[in-house]
Write a protein that holds these residues in place. Structure first.
Motif, PDB file in Angstrom:
ATOM      1  N   MET A  20     -32.542  26.849   6.892  1.00 37.18           N
ATOM      2  CA  MET A  20     -33.214  28.134   6.805  1.00 37.18           C
ATOM      3  C   MET A  20     -33.259  28.573   5.344  1.00 37.18           C
ATOM      4  N   PHE A  21     -34.409  29.046   4.934  1.00 32.43           N
ATOM      5  CA  PHE A  21     -34.577  29.681   3.637  1.00 32.43           C
ATOM      6  C   PHE A  21     -34.805  31.157   3.944  1.00 32.43           C
ATOM      7  N   TYR A  75     -42.880  33.151   8.350  1.00 32.96           N
ATOM      8  CA  TYR A  75     -41.649  33.941   8.264  1.00 32.96           C
ATOM      9  C   TYR A  75     -41.485  34.881   9.443  1.00 32.96           C
ATOM     10  N   ALA A  76     -40.246  35.161   9.755  1.00 31.03           N
ATOM     11  CA  ALA A  76     -39.886  36.219  10.695  1.00 31.03           C
ATOM     12  C   ALA A  76     -39.252  37.327   9.861  1.00 31.03           C
ATOM     13  N   ILE A  77     -39.519  38.559  10.197  1.00 33.79           N
ATOM     14  CA  ILE A  77     -38.981  39.701   9.446  1.00 33.79           C
ATOM     15  C   ILE A  77     -38.007  40.445  10.355  1.00 33.79           C
ATOM     16  N   VAL A  78     -36.832  40.699   9.799  1.00 28.84           N
ATOM     17  CA  VAL A  78     -35.818  41.486  10.497  1.00 28.84           C
ATOM     18  C   VAL A  78     -35.550  42.703   9.632  1.00 28.84           C
ATOM     19  N   SER A  79     -35.605  43.871  10.250  1.00 30.73           N
ATOM     20  CA  SER A  79     -35.397  45.119   9.526  1.00 30.73           C
ATOM     21  C   SER A  79     -34.301  45.915  10.221  1.00 30.73           C
TER      22      SER A  79
END
Length: 166
Positions: free
Chosen positions: A51-52, A153-157
């Protein structure tokens, strides 16, 4: 994966993109735009995958601007924004970090244990430095085209729901 030979090029790319205070994301998002308290990238290797990831600590009100700036910077790097002097400087930076890691016994022991657990044998500092020196511009550019594809990409907030991420 930690068995993928491209991991050395990924070390270089990671250091260039977000591996410290001189990295592209830190300079652009924190220093130039003042949008983040902290910004960095990291790599997590497993046996069959890796994972990057990028991390930013931002105010909810500036999250969207920071995310937009990150996408622009990654896109720039993906589309030819890496210079030969960047490659030279980053390789020297990584080699310096490797040598600094030899200064404490705990860091040295962690490295020995990690090599044994991960590879089943030791990779000497000399060999690691040789591998870093062997990373070419073509290696980094090819990897950047793949790894820096923000559409994957997946975004986690964490924070107020949907805060400024439009």
């Amino acid at each position: 994966s930690f068995l993928d030979e491209r991991r050395y090029a990924l070390m270089v790319l990671n250091a260039l993109v977000g591996g410290g205070m001189s990295s592209r994301l830190f300079q652009r998002i924190r220093e130039e735009l003042g949008l983040a308290y902290n910004v960095f990238t990291y790599v997590d290797h497993s046996r069959d995958t890796g994972m990057f990831a990028a991390y930013m600590a931002v105010r909810p009100a500036t999250a969207g601007k920071a995310l937009k700036a990150m996408r622009e910077e990654l896109g720039s790097l993906r589309n030819g924004g890496i210079r030969k002097d960047d490659l030279r400087d980053i390789r020297e930076h990584i080699k310096g970090r490797i040598l600094l890691g030899l200064e404490t016994s705990s860091a040295h022991m962690m490295r020995l244990a990690r090599n044994e657990i991960t590879y089943g044998h030791q990779i000497s500092e000399k060999e690691l430095i040789r591998r870093i020196d062997s990373v070419t511009m073509d290696d980094v550019v090819a990897l950047a085209e793949d790894v820096l594809d923000v559409d994957k990409y997946a975004i986690v907030s964490m924070g107020p729901s949907g805060a400024g991420l439009n």
